[in-house]
Design an enzyme around this catalytic site. Structure first.
Site, PDB file in Angstrom:
ATOM      1  N   ALA A   1       0.864  -1.174   0.000  1.00  0.00           N
ATOM      2  CA  ALA A   1       0.000   0.000   0.000  1.00  0.00           C
ATOM      3  C   ALA A   1       0.908   1.234   0.000  1.00  0.00           C
ATOM      4  O   ALA A   1       2.064   1.169   0.435  1.00  0.00           O
ATOM      5  CB  ALA A   1      -0.888  -0.020   1.231  1.00  0.00           C
TER       6      ALA A   1
ATOM      7  N   GLU B   1       5.237  -4.838   6.963  1.00  0.00           N
ATOM      8  CA  GLU B   1       4.553  -3.729   7.647  1.00  0.00           C
ATOM      9  C   GLU B   1       5.106  -3.484   9.050  1.00  0.00           C
ATOM     10  O   GLU B   1       5.135  -2.359   9.537  1.00  0.00           O
ATOM     11  CB  GLU B   1       3.044  -4.013   7.746  1.00  0.00           C
ATOM     12  CG  GLU B   1       2.295  -3.972   6.427  1.00  0.00           C
ATOM     13  CD  GLU B   1       2.222  -5.313   5.717  1.00  0.00           C
ATOM     14  OE1 GLU B   1       3.041  -6.210   6.038  1.00  0.00           O
ATOM     15  OE2 GLU B   1       1.354  -5.469   4.838  1.00  0.00           O
TER      16      GLU B   1
ATOM     17  N   GLU C   1      -0.406  -9.327  -0.394  1.00  0.00           N
ATOM     18  CA  GLU C   1      -1.813  -9.613  -0.073  1.00  0.00           C
ATOM     19  C   GLU C   1      -2.670  -9.637  -1.337  1.00  0.00           C
ATOM     20  O   GLU C   1      -3.577 -10.460  -1.470  1.00  0.00           O
ATOM     21  CB  GLU C   1      -2.329  -8.572   0.936  1.00  0.00           C
ATOM     22  CG  GLU C   1      -1.707  -8.789   2.313  1.00  0.00           C
ATOM     23  CD  GLU C   1      -1.869  -7.608   3.256  1.00  0.00           C
ATOM     24  OE1 GLU C   1      -1.644  -6.464   2.811  1.00  0.00           O
ATOM     25  OE2 GLU C   1      -2.204  -7.821   4.428  1.00  0.00           O
TER      26      GLU C   1
HETATM   27  N1  CAA Z   1       4.602   3.192  -0.758  1.00  0.00           N
HETATM   28  C1  CAA Z   1       4.999   4.366  -1.348  1.00  0.00           C
HETATM   29  N2  CAA Z   1       6.124   4.477  -2.078  1.00  0.00           N
HETATM   30  C2  CAA Z   1       6.884   3.372  -2.232  1.00  0.00           C
HETATM   31  C3  CAA Z   1       6.535   2.137  -1.633  1.00  0.00           C
HETATM   32  C4  CAA Z   1       5.325   2.070  -0.887  1.00  0.00           C
HETATM   33  N3  CAA Z   1       4.889   0.937  -0.331  1.00  0.00           N
HETATM   34  N4  CAA Z   1       7.494   1.238  -1.945  1.00  0.00           N
HETATM   35  C5  CAA Z   1       8.399   1.891  -2.702  1.00  0.00           C
HETATM   36  N5  CAA Z   1       8.041   3.179  -2.876  1.00  0.00           N
HETATM   37  C6  CAA Z   1       8.729   4.216  -3.627  1.00  0.00           C
HETATM   38  C7  CAA Z   1       9.943   4.730  -2.836  1.00  0.00           C
HETATM   39  O1  CAA Z   1       9.559   5.694  -1.891  1.00  0.00           O
HETATM   40  C8  CAA Z   1      10.776   5.300  -3.955  1.00  0.00           C
HETATM   41  O2  CAA Z   1      10.239   6.538  -4.341  1.00  0.00           O
HETATM   42  P1  CAA Z   1      11.236   7.845  -4.455  1.00  0.00           P
HETATM   43  O3  CAA Z   1      12.159   7.483  -5.576  1.00  0.00           O
HETATM   44  O4  CAA Z   1      10.278   8.947  -4.783  1.00  0.00           O
HETATM   45  O5  CAA Z   1      11.918   7.954  -3.151  1.00  0.00           O
HETATM   46  C9  CAA Z   1      10.521   4.329  -5.122  1.00  0.00           C
HETATM   47  O6  CAA Z   1       9.292   3.663  -4.817  1.00  0.00           O
HETATM   48  C10 CAA Z   1      11.615   3.290  -5.261  1.00  0.00           C
HETATM   49  O7  CAA Z   1      11.787   2.657  -4.007  1.00  0.00           O
HETATM   50  P2  CAA Z   1      13.211   2.521  -3.281  1.00  0.00           P
HETATM   51  O8  CAA Z   1      14.099   3.640  -3.652  1.00  0.00           O
HETATM   52  O9  CAA Z   1      12.954   2.314  -1.819  1.00  0.00           O
HETATM   53  O10 CAA Z   1      13.742   1.176  -3.958  1.00  0.00           O
HETATM   54  P3  CAA Z   1      14.710   0.088  -3.340  1.00  0.00           P
HETATM   55  O11 CAA Z   1      15.018  -0.847  -4.456  1.00  0.00           O
HETATM   56  O12 CAA Z   1      15.834   0.724  -2.605  1.00  0.00           O
HETATM   57  O13 CAA Z   1      13.824  -0.688  -2.241  1.00  0.00           O
HETATM   58  C11 CAA Z   1      11.869  -1.807  -1.422  1.00  0.00           C
HETATM   59  C12 CAA Z   1      12.721  -1.430  -2.639  1.00  0.00           C
HETATM   60  C13 CAA Z   1      12.609  -2.787  -0.524  1.00  0.00           C
HETATM   61  C14 CAA Z   1      10.600  -2.468  -1.955  1.00  0.00           C
HETATM   62  C15 CAA Z   1      11.512  -0.534  -0.607  1.00  0.00           C
HETATM   63  O14 CAA Z   1      11.001   0.439  -1.503  1.00  0.00           O
HETATM   64  C16 CAA Z   1      10.504  -0.751   0.463  1.00  0.00           C
HETATM   65  O15 CAA Z   1      10.828  -1.254   1.529  1.00  0.00           O
HETATM   66  N6  CAA Z   1       9.218  -0.364   0.223  1.00  0.00           N
HETATM   67  C17 CAA Z   1       8.160  -0.451   1.185  1.00  0.00           C
HETATM   68  C18 CAA Z   1       7.672  -1.871   1.382  1.00  0.00           C
HETATM   69  C19 CAA Z   1       6.598  -1.906   2.461  1.00  0.00           C
HETATM   70  O16 CAA Z   1       6.839  -1.602   3.594  1.00  0.00           O
HETATM   71  N7  CAA Z   1       5.379  -2.326   2.082  1.00  0.00           N
HETATM   72  C20 CAA Z   1       4.257  -2.391   2.972  1.00  0.00           C
HETATM   73  C21 CAA Z   1       3.413  -1.146   2.871  1.00  0.00           C
HETATM   74  S1  CAA Z   1       2.112  -1.045   4.079  1.00  0.00           S
HETATM   75  C22 CAA Z   1       0.931  -2.091   3.530  1.00  0.00           C
HETATM   76  O17 CAA Z   1       1.016  -2.657   2.450  1.00  0.00           O
HETATM   77  C23 CAA Z   1      -0.255  -2.290   4.425  1.00  0.00           C
HETATM   78  C24 CAA Z   1      -1.189  -3.379   4.031  1.00  0.00           C
HETATM   79  O18 CAA Z   1      -1.301  -4.403   4.676  1.00  0.00           O
HETATM   80  C25 CAA Z   1      -2.034  -3.240   2.850  1.00  0.00           C
END
Ligand code: CAA
Length: 259
Positions: free
Chosen positions: A67, A133, A113
């Site tokens: 998300a 998360e 999910e």
């Molecule tokens: N939400 C918003 N933006 C996201 C995102 C997310 N879940 N995942 C990645 N992005 C964005 C980053 O912010 C980044 O944007 P900017 O260039 O503007 O900074 C872009 O996508 C590229 O991401 P990274 O630079 O972080 O890429 P990376 O290769 O270094 O890392 C990753 C990749 C490990 C997937 C990392 O992006 C990450 O940890 N993302 C979040 C994963 C996460 O926590 N997901 C759970 C979300 S909460 C949820 O889903 C609740 C639910 O139950 C429904």
């Protein structure tokens, strides 16, 4: 509805619709608009008689990284309650036609999910599944604690949910989370092949069979068996049942029309 964050390609000839999540710069983070578009597309495809199977995919780098954290960051619990953030996931679950997730790269949080809400998952060798998360001070909210646990069992689900660790496609396959792992250049093709196989069957028995398998998650054994039997009998109201059995007796391929 005009779509900004998804692409829909409908291959009528093969009865397969392909829906691509299309926010590549954000690793297909699932913002509200994207999820509303996905819901809208799935509802329309579910009603479209030409479509027999739906494939949802992202790109090589990400199926979906969860998300949209930036959109959620400042929300309150009441905001989420009012928006009903995860209602769209419920709608996806209600799709009557089979839905296959073609996953490459990250399938995290809401992305994992979403894949688990689909009926089958085909993954590329680069796919990574996780519920991270916990690392951002929350927990899974769109089925991660329930569907993951049912799929892989308590031990692995607990570890993934409590530590946020990712698992590889191979580990996911061994744990029973996904159906197939193939080299990255083949994952979409393989998902389409699986969809094409499903499309050859009677759409009526496919619908009733899908409904019956899903019932196993909600009902006790007796109730599930009773439900299955009713759906089995229901197959005999279709022309496809007559065609399927006649074709077997005549030693030819059946031509299912969905009636
Ligand atoms: N939400 C918003 N933006 C996201 C995102 C997310 N879940 N995942 C990645 N992005 C964005 C980053 O912010 C980044 O944007 P900017 O260039 O503007 O900074 C872009 O996508 C590229 O991401 P990274 O630079 O972080 O890429 P990376 O290769 O270094 O890392 C990753 C990749 C490990 C997937 C990392 O992006 C990450 O940890 N993302 C979040 C994963 C996460 O926590 N997901 C759970 C979300 S909460 C949820 O889903 C609740 C639910 O139950 C429904």
């Amino acid at each position: 509805m005009e779509y900004q964050f998804i692409l829909v390609e409908n291959n009528y000839r093969k009865h397969i619709a392909l829906v691509q999540l299309n926010r590549p710069k954000e690793l297909n983070a699932l913002n509200l608009q994207l999820m509303l578009e996905l819901k809208d597309a799935l509802e329309k495809l579910d009603k479209n008689e030409e479509v027999r199977c739906i494939v949802i995919t992202g790109n090589e780098q990400a199926f979906a990284a969860g998300a949209d954290i930036k959109q959620m960051e400042s929300r309150t619990a009441i905001d989420l309650l009012k928006i009903d953030q995860f209602e769209t996931w419920d709608q996806i679950r209600k799709t009557k036609k089979p839905v296959i997730a073609a996953v490459s790269g990250f399938a995290l949080g809401g992305g994992c999910e979403l894949a688990m809400t689909c009926d089958m998952i085909v993954a590329s060798e680069s796919a990574k599944f996780g519920q991270p998360e916990i690392k951002i001070g929350i927990m899974p909210g769109a089925g991660g604690t329930q569907r993951l646990t049912r799929a892989v069992g308590k031990a692995l689900a607990m570890e993934m949910v409590l530590t946020g660790k990712f698992i590889s496609a191979e580990e996911a396959k061994n744990a029973g989370l996904i159906n197939r792992v193939v080299p990255e250049e083949l994952y979409l093709e393989e998902a389409m092949k699986l969809a094409a196989e499903v499309c050859q069957m009677s759409p009526i028995s496919i619908r009733l069979a899908k409904e019956s398998v899903l019932k196993a998650f909600d009902a006790g054994l007796q109730e599930g068996l009773y439900f299955e039997r009713k759906n089995f009998y229901m197959c005999f109201t279709s022309e496809d049942q007559k065609e399927g059995m006649k074709a077997f007796v005549e030693k030819r391929k059946p031509d299912f029309k969905g009636n």
